[in-house]
Design a protein around this motif. Structure first.
Motif, PDB file in Angstrom:
ATOM      1  N   TYR A   1      -1.514 -13.987  13.307  1.00  0.00           N
ATOM      2  CA  TYR A   1      -0.553 -12.915  13.535  1.00  0.00           C
ATOM      3  C   TYR A   1      -0.137 -12.940  15.007  1.00  0.00           C
ATOM      4  O   TYR A   1      -0.843 -13.459  15.866  1.00  0.00           O
ATOM      5  CB  TYR A   1      -1.128 -11.549  13.167  1.00  0.00           C
ATOM      6  N   GLN A   2       1.015 -12.368  15.277  1.00  0.00           N
ATOM      7  CA  GLN A   2       1.581 -12.355  16.620  1.00  0.00           C
ATOM      8  C   GLN A   2       1.308 -11.006  17.267  1.00  0.00           C
ATOM      9  O   GLN A   2       1.508  -9.957  16.654  1.00  0.00           O
ATOM     10  CB  GLN A   2       3.084 -12.617  16.521  1.00  0.00           C
ATOM     11  N   ILE A   3       0.855 -11.017  18.524  1.00  0.00           N
ATOM     12  CA  ILE A   3       0.498  -9.777  19.214  1.00  0.00           C
ATOM     13  C   ILE A   3       1.607  -9.286  20.130  1.00  0.00           C
ATOM     14  O   ILE A   3       1.973  -8.113  20.130  1.00  0.00           O
ATOM     15  CB  ILE A   3      -0.787  -9.974  20.035  1.00  0.00           C
ATOM     16  N   GLY A   4       2.128 -10.184  20.966  1.00  0.00           N
ATOM     17  CA  GLY A   4       3.141  -9.804  21.950  1.00  0.00           C
ATOM     18  C   GLY A   4       3.494 -10.988  22.817  1.00  0.00           C
ATOM     19  O   GLY A   4       3.290 -12.147  22.425  1.00  0.00           O
ATOM     20  N   ALA A   5       3.998 -10.713  24.013  1.00  0.00           N
ATOM     21  CA  ALA A   5       4.347 -11.787  24.935  1.00  0.00           C
ATOM     22  C   ALA A   5       3.079 -12.473  25.438  1.00  0.00           C
ATOM     23  O   ALA A   5       2.069 -11.818  25.706  1.00  0.00           O
ATOM     24  CB  ALA A   5       5.145 -11.229  26.104  1.00  0.00           C
TER      25      ALA A   5
ATOM     26  N   SER B   1      -5.193 -10.419  30.719  1.00  0.00           N
ATOM     27  CA  SER B   1      -3.897  -9.810  30.425  1.00  0.00           C
ATOM     28  C   SER B   1      -4.040  -8.887  29.228  1.00  0.00           C
ATOM     29  O   SER B   1      -4.662  -9.250  28.225  1.00  0.00           O
ATOM     30  CB  SER B   1      -2.851 -10.889  30.121  1.00  0.00           C
ATOM     31  N   TYR B   2      -3.477  -7.694  29.333  1.00  0.00           N
ATOM     32  CA  TYR B   2      -3.553  -6.705  28.266  1.00  0.00           C
ATOM     33  C   TYR B   2      -2.223  -6.655  27.514  1.00  0.00           C
ATOM     34  O   TYR B   2      -1.180  -6.456  28.125  1.00  0.00           O
ATOM     35  CB  TYR B   2      -3.840  -5.323  28.853  1.00  0.00           C
ATOM     36  N   PRO B   3      -2.239  -6.850  26.188  1.00  0.00           N
ATOM     37  CA  PRO B   3      -1.000  -6.714  25.419  1.00  0.00           C
ATOM     38  C   PRO B   3      -0.419  -5.305  25.596  1.00  0.00           C
ATOM     39  O   PRO B   3      -1.086  -4.307  25.310  1.00  0.00           O
ATOM     40  CB  PRO B   3      -1.455  -6.958  23.974  1.00  0.00           C
TER      41      PRO B   3
ATOM     42  N   THR C   1      11.600  -1.819  30.674  1.00  0.00           N
ATOM     43  CA  THR C   1      11.265  -0.627  31.465  1.00  0.00           C
ATOM     44  C   THR C   1       9.827  -0.206  31.194  1.00  0.00           C
ATOM     45  O   THR C   1       9.549   0.908  30.749  1.00  0.00           O
ATOM     46  CB  THR C   1      12.235   0.524  31.135  1.00  0.00           C
ATOM     47  N   LYS C   2       8.891  -1.120  31.459  1.00  0.00           N
ATOM     48  CA  LYS C   2       7.486  -0.883  31.161  1.00  0.00           C
ATOM     49  C   LYS C   2       6.898   0.254  31.994  1.00  0.00           C
ATOM     50  O   LYS C   2       7.221   0.427  33.162  1.00  0.00           O
ATOM     51  CB  LYS C   2       6.660  -2.142  31.450  1.00  0.00           C
TER      52      LYS C   2
ATOM     53  N   ILE D   1      -4.133  -2.234  35.198  1.00  0.00           N
ATOM     54  CA  ILE D   1      -4.418  -3.448  34.442  1.00  0.00           C
ATOM     55  C   ILE D   1      -3.159  -4.297  34.307  1.00  0.00           C
ATOM     56  O   ILE D   1      -2.043  -3.775  34.193  1.00  0.00           O
ATOM     57  CB  ILE D   1      -4.988  -3.120  33.044  1.00  0.00           C
ATOM     58  N   PRO D   2      -3.304  -5.618  34.322  1.00  0.00           N
ATOM     59  CA  PRO D   2      -2.153  -6.499  34.140  1.00  0.00           C
ATOM     60  C   PRO D   2      -1.710  -6.508  32.680  1.00  0.00           C
ATOM     61  O   PRO D   2      -2.538  -6.656  31.781  1.00  0.00           O
ATOM     62  CB  PRO D   2      -2.691  -7.871  34.558  1.00  0.00           C
ATOM     63  N   VAL D   3      -0.449  -6.302  32.448  1.00  0.00           N
ATOM     64  CA  VAL D   3       0.063  -6.249  31.074  1.00  0.00           C
ATOM     65  C   VAL D   3       1.123  -7.318  30.877  1.00  0.00           C
ATOM     66  O   VAL D   3       1.729  -7.828  31.814  1.00  0.00           O
ATOM     67  CB  VAL D   3       0.661  -4.858  30.754  1.00  0.00           C
ATOM     68  N   LYS D   4       1.333  -7.640  29.605  1.00  0.00           N
ATOM     69  CA  LYS D   4       2.351  -8.627  29.259  1.00  0.00           C
ATOM     70  C   LYS D   4       3.002  -8.238  27.942  1.00  0.00           C
ATOM     71  O   LYS D   4       2.297  -7.779  27.021  1.00  0.00           O
ATOM     72  CB  LYS D   4       1.736 -10.024  29.127  1.00  0.00           C
TER      73      LYS D   4
END
Length: 560
Positions: free
Chosen positions: A274-278, A308-310, A487-488, A557-560
């Protein structure tokens, strides 16, 4: 088969054992003479009735277990909510190996009208004999060979070499390294996960066939890594697989700049993805990566390569989407048409754009976002995940988009008059009642999360439910232009327990609530305040929109 009594006034009961079901004859018949053998030392009996019983009549004098010396040896007696079954727990110390006991159900038990059982009933059972603890060699292909037997785990452990394992009744209970696969025990498909070795403090749970990294074990517990935290499960719920015996392993990878999780099944020896995100920038297409929590990654040599946090997995459900009701409705229509086009031979998706229960929900989702403070896309993503885009049988027949009141052990068919009433039930009876408010019974952070943080801890048995739902939210956003991703919000994790979350940027302001434990996820609204030591965050409580935390207690936290 149940033998019918000529009088329907008497209660008919049955024993539901861990491995078998024995239905007693009619009450006018003689007591059963067969005896259950090889019964577990921690056996729990369940007696089921064809009528609701008077719970006051169910006590240690009306239902009990006697040992060979006529001493009562059972634990707690519990009447089910519908009053049609009674469970009799084993004594705290368990039943003794090789001993014979007798379960007694007396005619002191009455139904709700006061009518007693017509006669007493008994059932003898003999406890299993103790096995031996065998030291085994573990070959390079994972197979084992017997070395020596011991009468106790402690004696075997004393003589164990670092490359060897311990078996009990042909099952490995200790290995040098490897994985643990959870397994059903009796009729329960769930595995409880505890914070203590004594298995008295349950934290969360997972479904059968969940793969967990092995840390250590004893004869009663197995220490495993659950979403980055070391916790404990029962040996009865564990299948230990030595490192050499592993035929596959779950991993993460990059596909079209997106993070993909491929989960390995040890039973079928197949993968599902399954796909989570970037995908994080430090990952490369064509490579495999490992992670116990979906945020801290290593390469196949177990070297740390990045964190990296989704984004949507750790974004607060209290956030707001930038999309309008009209844009959401347009997305739903486009998504359903895409399903029809991409899967023309799949019966589930045929005529999806005409029959999905998601059609036209945009306005109601935005209304909920404003009145109940739950992100509209958060609800839509959850609905898509739980109801196959509004096309599942429960969605179509029962207007149940979220599987409400459906559990792994009890797939109840709960009907709702409309999908809107189903959404209301999700928000008022679940999310806003038990999961998001900081002091609620299941509160672990207002995010999808995983088995160590967020809603996933207590909402779903699938350890990757949060990541999968976040994947839906990510794809919804991407299909609509990616405005929410552009616009995170900034995201953070608290680093201390007993942290006050205040109504203003200073200790003189009232504490709106307190995080009792560290590691709570937060969504940051402003970290550049005039009061430099404070940051503004999104409230987990619906009673406030904005609250404040001292900067020292938050790690971005670093996000992507």
């Amino acid at each position: 088969m149940v033998q019918r009594n000529h009088s329907n006034k008497n209660i008919i009961i049955s024993f539901l054992t861990l491995l078998m079901m024995l239905i007693l004859p009619a009450w006018v018949a003689a007591a059963p003479t067969d005896e259950a053998t090889n019964v577990s030392t921690n056996k729990t009996w369940t007696i089921t009735f064809n009528k609701a019983v008077d719970p006051i009549s169910v006590n240690l004098n009306s239902v009990y277990v006697l040992d060979q010396f006529d001493v009562k040896k059972n634990g707690t007696i519990t009447v089910s909510p519908d009053r049609k079954s009674v469970t009799i727990a084993p004594p705290v110390e368990g039943y003794n190996f090789s001993n014979t006991y007798t379960l007694h159900i007396t005619n002191s038990i009455k139904d709700e009208s006061g009518k007693p059982l017509s006669s007493n009933k008994q059932k003898k059972f003999t406890i299993e004999t103790p096995g031996t603890y065998d030291i085994v060699n573990i070959a390079s292909d994972g197979t084992t060979s017997f070395v020596k037997s011991y009468d106790s785990y402690e004696n075997a452990l004393t003589n164990l070499k670092s490359s060897q394992g311990i078996q009990y009744k042909d099952s490995l209970v200790k290995i040098p390294s490897g994985m643990v696969v959870t397994r059903a025990h009796a009729s329960n498909v769930l595995t409880n996960i505890y914070s203590d070795k004594q298995l008295t403090k349950p934290v969360t749970y997972v479904i059968s066939n969940t793969e967990l990294p092995y840390i250590s074990s004893s004869d009663t517990y197995v220490e495993v890594n659950v979403a980055g935290k070391n916790m404990f499960i029962s040996q009865e719920n564990s299948k230990l697989i030595p490192e050499n015996a592993l035929t596959g392993r779950s991993y993460y990878s990059v596909s079209n700049s997106e993070l993909v999780h491929s989960i390995y099944s040890t039973s079928s020896k197949t993968y599902s993805s399954y796909q989570i995100g970037a995908a994080p920038d430090f990952m490369t297409a064509g490579q495999k990566y490992y992670s116990v929590d979906g945020t801290h990654f290593t390469n196949t040599s177990e070297q740390e390569i990045g964190t990296s946090y989704p984004y949507f997995e750790y974004l607060s459900a209290r956030s707001k989407t930038t999309y309008t009701a009209e844009e959401i409705d347009a997305y739903i229509s486009a998504m359903l048409l895409k399903l029809e086009s991409d899967y023309p031979n799949n019966v589930l998706y045929q005529q999806a754009a005409q029959k999905s229960k998601l059609i036209g929900l945009g306005s109601y989702l935005k209304q909920i976002e404003e009145t109940q403070h739950i992100n509209a896309l958060f609800i839509l993503a959850l609905a898509q995940h739980e109801s196959a885009y509004g096309l599942s049988n429960r969605a179509q027949q029962y207007n149940n988009l979220f599987g409400l009141y459906v559990s792994d052990n009890n797939p109840l068919a709960k009907y709702f008059p409309t999908v809107e009433s189903n959404i209301d039930e999700l928000i008022k009876a679940f999310i806003n009642k038990n999961y998001l408010p900081p002091n609620a019974g299941y509160a672990n952070g207002a995010v999808f999360g995983n088995k160590a943080i967020g809603i996933n801890m207590k909402y779903a048995s699938d350890p990757f439910w949060g990541a999968k739902a976040a994947g839906h939210m990510y794809r919804i956003d991407q299909m609509m232009g990616g405005k929410d991703s552009i616009t995170k919000y900034k995201l953070g994790i608290t680093n201390t327990s007993g942290l006050n979350v205040r109504t203003g940027p200073g200790t003189e302001y009232t504490a709106a609530y307190r995080y009792t434990k560290a590691g709570m996820p937060i969504t940051i609204l402003d970290d550049n305040l005039p009061e430099a030591d404070w940051i503004k965050i999104l409230s987990d409580s619906a009673d406030y929109e904005e609250l404040y935390i001292h900067r020292d207690y938050v790690q971005e936290i670093p996000v992507k």
